[in-house]
Design a protein around this motif. Structure first.
Motif, PDB file in Angstrom:
ATOM      1  N   SER A 162      -3.762   3.944   4.258  1.00 31.60           N
ATOM      2  CA  SER A 162      -4.906   3.230   3.681  1.00 31.60           C
ATOM      3  C   SER A 162      -5.857   4.174   2.955  1.00 31.60           C
ATOM      4  O   SER A 162      -6.403   3.837   1.898  1.00 31.60           O
ATOM      5  CB  SER A 162      -5.656   2.472   4.778  1.00 31.60           C
ATOM      6  OG  SER A 162      -4.843   1.458   5.323  1.00 31.60           O
TER       7      SER A 162
ATOM      8  N   CYS B 221       0.822  -1.210   0.000  1.00 29.98           N
ATOM      9  CA  CYS B 221       0.000   0.000   0.000  1.00 29.98           C
ATOM     10  C   CYS B 221       0.859   1.264   0.000  1.00 29.98           C
ATOM     11  O   CYS B 221       0.557   2.231   0.712  1.00 29.98           O
ATOM     12  CB  CYS B 221      -0.976   0.010   1.170  1.00 29.98           C
ATOM     13  SG  CYS B 221      -2.360  -1.128   0.962  1.00 29.98           S
TER      14      CYS B 221
ATOM     15  N   LEU C 167      -5.788   2.579  -0.739  1.00 28.55           N
ATOM     16  CA  LEU C 167      -6.757   1.501  -0.964  1.00 28.55           C
ATOM     17  C   LEU C 167      -7.817   1.804  -2.027  1.00 28.55           C
ATOM     18  O   LEU C 167      -8.227   0.891  -2.753  1.00 28.55           O
ATOM     19  CB  LEU C 167      -7.422   1.100   0.353  1.00 28.55           C
ATOM     20  CG  LEU C 167      -6.531   0.295   1.307  1.00 28.55           C
ATOM     21  CD1 LEU C 167      -7.311  -0.136   2.537  1.00 28.55           C
ATOM     22  CD2 LEU C 167      -5.923  -0.915   0.619  1.00 28.55           C
TER      23      LEU C 167
END
Length: 373
Positions: free
Chosen positions: A137, A109, A141
């Motif tokens: 994130s 990530c 993401l």
């Protein structure tokens, strides 16, 4: 678009060649992706490994003979510097990746790699075991094509970051299983560990790993520094045991070297964590991969992380690690782990049993590619 190709879960030779870009930013990622990258390279894939100027990642990559293309640098603890360095790195990566023309990007990530892969239309597979690192994130993401995560993290933890349930795959393992199982480290090290523990004349070693103070999920929260807890261990045990502290940053190394003169050994070079753990009797970690690594190797482990997270809860609940929240409990647990031989034997057996049941995390990714290439 990824061309048609077929993979065996155990890395047998594919029918066609892939161009794969790994963005490797931390020591854990060096270990996690390093062995897989070696295997993929041996089977003819064309690979590019990028990283950034970051003391521990660069140092461990050299130890592991993993050649990295350094692009940009870590921004430190400051939000402003993180933003500036991330923006600069995206710009520089865009040129490099545009020339390399990868079929696939594989990262943990990485925010910069996520933006570049999305912008250039490169398929992006990501791993993550840290939903508590919410800034990473939130940025990455929504842009990844598929996420792989340990089974101890519920799917619903990831959904608020903008990824759908259909794009998430669990693996029945904690991340260090990727290199501990592939290299069979537990079986290799356990005879040496057991032999060392039966040597009554040997000075016992306590290894301490402080928190990652420059990470946004710590730097932004004003968590109480663990220094007072480390003080208690050093003061209580340094006269009869060897205390070794493995700092994360140059400033940590300097801080501890000044604070514990004559009481502890402060490592100022990057070292292979497994080698260091294999000669340790107790490991004390303030969060991070080495806590999991030590637990799965059967090293008696104490977590003094300033906050709770899913992987640490699993380690504590399964008996692989214990948690100390104050100086008194930390000293008590450390003393128990140094002296209770029955506990040490039981702990080693438990770690072996649990690690043996875990799968190789990367096999799930290979199986996914077989079905979705």
């Amino acid at each position: 678009m990824v061309k048609e190709r077929f993979f065996h879960p155990l890395f047998t030779k594919p029918c066609h060649i892939l161009r794969i870009w790994f963005d490797i930013l931390t020591p854990k990622q060096v270990m996690f992706f390093g062995s897989a990258a070696t295997l993929l390279h041996d089977y003819g894939h064309e690979l590019l490994y990028t990283s950034r100027h970051y003391r521990e990642a660069e140092g461990l990559a050299k130890v592991k003979s993993l050649k990295l293309e350094i692009v940009g640098r870590h921004g430190g603890a400051s939000r402003y510097q993180k933003l500036r360095e991330s923006a600069k790195r995206i710009f520089e990566l865009a040129d490099l990746i545009n020339k390399f023309e990868p079929d696939l990007a594989i990262t943990f990530c990485s925010p910069e790699a996520s933006r570049v892969a999305f912008g250039l239309g490169v398929r992006h597979i990501a791993f993550n075991d840290s939903p508590h690192a919410s800034a990473v994130s939130r940025i990455s993401l929504p842009l990844v094509d598929h996420l792989f995560s340990p089974w101890v993290i519920p799917v619903h933890e990831w959904l608020p970051f903008g990824i759908s349930k259909a794009k998430i795959t669990h693996y029945k393992a904690l991340d260090p299983a990727a290199w501990l199982k592939q290299e069979n480290w537990q079986s290799k090290l356990q005879p040496n560990i057991q032999a060392a523990r039966t040597d009554v004349c040997r000075e016992k070693k306590i290894l301490i790993r402080p928190e990652e103070t420059n990470a946004s999920y710590i730097a932004d929260k004003n968590f109480k520094n663990r220094i007072s807890m480390i003080d208690s261990v050093v003061d209580r045990f340094h006269k009869t045991n060897q205390i070794v502290i493995l700092g994360r940053y140059d400033e940590q190394v300097r801080q501890f070297a000044k604070r514990y003169v004559g009481k502890a050994e402060i490592l100022d070079e990057v070292i292979d964590g497994i080698t260091l753990l294999s000669s340790s009797d107790v490991f004390i970690g303030a969060g991070g991969t080495m806590t999991t690594e030590a637990s799965l190797l059967g090293i008696p482990t104490i977590s003094i992380s300033p906050f709770r997270f899913h992987v640490e809860r699993y380690l504590v609940n399964s008996g692989l690690a214990m948690r100390a929240t104050d100086q008194y409990n930390l000293v008590r647990l450390t003393n128990k782990m140094l002296t209770d031989e029955d506990f040490i034997v039981r702990h080693m057996k438990l770690a072996k049993r649990i690690l043996n049941r875990m799968e190789h995390p990367l096999h799930k990714m290979i199986s996914y590619l077989r079905l979705n290439a």
